[in-house]
Motif scaffolding. Structure first.
Motif, short mmCIF file in Angstrom:
data_model
loop_
_atom_site.label_atom_id
_atom_site.label_comp_id
_atom_site.label_asym_id
_atom_site.label_seq_id
_atom_site.Cartn_x
_atom_site.Cartn_y
_atom_site.Cartn_z
N ALA A 268 -50.38 -23.77 -32.40
CA ALA A 268 -51.21 -24.23 -31.28
C ALA A 268 -51.72 -25.67 -31.44
N PRO A 269 -52.20 -26.10 -32.64
CA PRO A 269 -52.68 -27.48 -32.75
C PRO A 269 -51.62 -28.53 -32.42
N MET A 270 -50.39 -28.32 -32.87
CA MET A 270 -49.34 -29.30 -32.57
C MET A 270 -49.07 -29.35 -31.07
N ALA A 271 -49.01 -28.19 -30.43
CA ALA A 271 -48.76 -28.15 -28.99
C ALA A 271 -49.89 -28.81 -28.22
N ASP A 272 -51.14 -28.54 -28.60
CA ASP A 272 -52.29 -29.13 -27.91
C ASP A 272 -52.34 -30.65 -28.13
N PHE A 273 -51.93 -31.10 -29.30
CA PHE A 273 -51.88 -32.53 -29.59
C PHE A 273 -50.87 -33.23 -28.67
N TYR A 274 -49.66 -32.66 -28.55
CA TYR A 274 -48.65 -33.25 -27.67
C TYR A 274 -49.12 -33.24 -26.22
N GLY A 275 -49.75 -32.14 -25.81
CA GLY A 275 -50.25 -32.07 -24.44
C GLY A 275 -51.32 -33.10 -24.16
N SER A 276 -52.23 -33.31 -25.10
CA SER A 276 -53.30 -34.30 -24.90
C SER A 276 -52.75 -35.72 -24.89
N LEU A 277 -51.73 -35.99 -25.70
CA LEU A 277 -51.10 -37.32 -25.68
C LEU A 277 -50.48 -37.60 -24.32
N GLU A 278 -49.79 -36.60 -23.76
CA GLU A 278 -49.17 -36.77 -22.44
C GLU A 278 -50.24 -37.06 -21.39
N ASN A 279 -51.34 -36.31 -21.41
CA ASN A 279 -52.42 -36.53 -20.45
C ASN A 279 -53.06 -37.91 -20.64
N HIS A 280 -53.22 -38.32 -21.90
CA HIS A 280 -53.83 -39.62 -22.19
C HIS A 280 -52.96 -40.76 -21.67
N TRP A 281 -51.66 -40.67 -21.92
CA TRP A 281 -50.75 -41.72 -21.44
C TRP A 281 -50.71 -41.77 -19.92
N ASN A 282 -50.74 -40.61 -19.27
CA ASN A 282 -50.70 -40.58 -17.81
C ASN A 282 -51.96 -41.17 -17.21
N ALA A 283 -53.08 -41.08 -17.93
CA ALA A 283 -54.35 -41.59 -17.40
C ALA A 283 -54.59 -43.07 -17.70
N GLU A 284 -53.82 -43.63 -18.63
CA GLU A 284 -54.09 -45.00 -19.10
C GLU A 284 -54.06 -46.03 -17.98
N ASN A 285 -53.04 -45.97 -17.13
CA ASN A 285 -52.88 -46.98 -16.09
C ASN A 285 -53.21 -46.44 -14.70
N ASN A 286 -53.96 -45.35 -14.66
CA ASN A 286 -54.33 -44.76 -13.39
C ASN A 286 -55.84 -44.94 -13.17
N PRO A 287 -56.26 -45.82 -12.26
CA PRO A 287 -57.70 -46.08 -12.08
C PRO A 287 -58.46 -44.88 -11.52
N PHE A 288 -57.74 -43.89 -10.99
CA PHE A 288 -58.40 -42.73 -10.39
C PHE A 288 -58.44 -41.54 -11.34
N ALA A 289 -57.84 -41.67 -12.53
CA ALA A 289 -57.80 -40.55 -13.47
C ALA A 289 -59.05 -40.52 -14.33
N ASN A 290 -59.47 -39.33 -14.69
CA ASN A 290 -60.59 -39.18 -15.62
C ASN A 290 -60.14 -39.55 -17.02
N PRO A 291 -61.03 -40.11 -17.84
CA PRO A 291 -60.67 -40.41 -19.23
C PRO A 291 -60.18 -39.15 -19.95
N SER A 292 -59.15 -39.32 -20.77
CA SER A 292 -58.55 -38.18 -21.45
C SER A 292 -58.54 -38.44 -22.95
N SER A 293 -59.18 -37.58 -23.72
CA SER A 293 -59.23 -37.75 -25.17
C SER A 293 -58.00 -37.09 -25.80
N ILE A 294 -57.73 -37.46 -27.04
CA ILE A 294 -56.59 -36.92 -27.78
C ILE A 294 -57.08 -35.81 -28.69
#
Length: 315
Positions: A268-294
């Motif tokens: 589970a930790p590895m899967a959650d880490f990959y999922g959080s990275l994906e969300n973080h990258w998707n939010a980086e250049n989106n001014p309407f996205a909420n901040p996403s932690s890793i």
């Protein structure tokens, strides 16, 4: 929206006329003091059984004002324990460059004589360095993935951009273990032989089609398709169907290149880490996205300790 945006500028212009241009020309300067940063240990250790190297990124945290960013702390060591017995360890001298070019970075690397094989069950990571509080984390080593794979070439033909495209089909039956969250990563690779050695490259997402398979989600962090039961035992992993596309003209020009399907069962930790990275990258250049932690599962709150097992199928 254009009218809405003009309103504050009109207000500022009027205000400037009332108070005088000199004050606005001087500008307004607000000094913001950053709180002092105390470095702490950070570790990223994602291990897959069967690999020939064990890589650990062992660093100390740094603030945004620290020149050079985070560094490897002097005298840092790490170990993985099972029931208080050390099963894998890194010493201060076990460092090597990981990655190439600008992406290369020095990390702790073990070149293993035999493929990595960690004991099943709960394992604990401990990272120590002089002057730092010990970092600890817990992960669970999953067993070798249990599944069946059927691969059939030429099940259908379609047309894209006026060219004929052949569809080869993979059908997987994955085991969904009772009482355990199962997350699988699927990655299709093509092999190219150079001087007797085979170099494997990932098949692009557009060529490994999962559009019709709603149980899969592509993840840029692992470069794989994720299949996650979300901890639900009744979630079926049977008859997962994926198509590989290839141009008809490329098949006529020469031999089919070797194919390899890698199936990884993650904790589970590895899967959650990959999922959080994906969300973080998707939010980086989106001014309407909420901040996403890793996601982190370490005691210091920086880094990840994840484990996985893997099998490969070759054609």
């Amino acid at each position: 929206m254009a009218i809405q945006l003009l309103k504050p500028f009109a207000f500022l212009a009027a205000a400037a006329a009332l108070v005088g241009c000199e004050k606005w020309a001087d500008g307004v300067v607000s000094e913001v003091e950053f709180p002092p940063h105390t470095p702490t240990l950070a570790a990223t250790v994602n291990l897959i059984s069967g690999e020939s190297k064990a890589v650990a990124a062992l660093f100390q945290t740094s603030s945004t004002l620290t020149a050079g960013g985070s560094t490897i702390p002097a005298g840092v060591t790490a170990r993985i324990k099972k029931d208080d017995e050390v099963v894998l360890s890194w010493s201060t001298g076990d460092t090597a460059l990981v990655g190439e070019g600008w992406a290369g970075r020095t990390m702790h690397v073990l070149d293993l004589d035999t493929p990595l094989s960690l004991p099943l069950g709960q394992l604990e990571l401990e990272v120590e360095a002089p002057g730092f509080e010990m970092l600890t984390a817990v992960a669970v080593q999953p067993p070798t993935p249990e599944l069946t794979v059927d691969y059939v070439q030429g099940v259908d033909t379609t047309t894209e951009f006026g060219e004929a495209v052949i569809l080869d089909r993979f059908k997987l039956n994955l085991l969904n273990r009772a009482g355990v969250r199962d997350v699988y990563g699927l990655q299709l690779q093509e092999g190219y032989v150079y001087s007797g050695d085979t170099v494997w490259n990932q098949v692009g997402l557009g060529e490994f089609d999962a559009v019709l398979e709603p149980r899969t989600v592509y993840n840029d962090a692992c470069l794989c398709l994720l299949v996650d039961d979300q901890g639900v035992d009744a979630h079926s992993f049977q008859n997962i169907t994926l198509d590989r596309k290839r141009w008809e003209w490329s098949s006529e020009e020469g031999e089919e290149v070797p194919l390899r399907l890698k199936v990884t069962l993650m904790d589970a930790p590895m899967a959650d880490f990959y999922g959080s990275l994906e969300n973080h990258w998707n939010a980086e250049n989106n001014p309407f996205a909420n901040p996403s932690s890793i996601y982190s599962n370490t005691s210091t709150g920086f880094g990840i300790f994840g484990l996985a097992s893997e099998v490969s199928f070759n054609w």
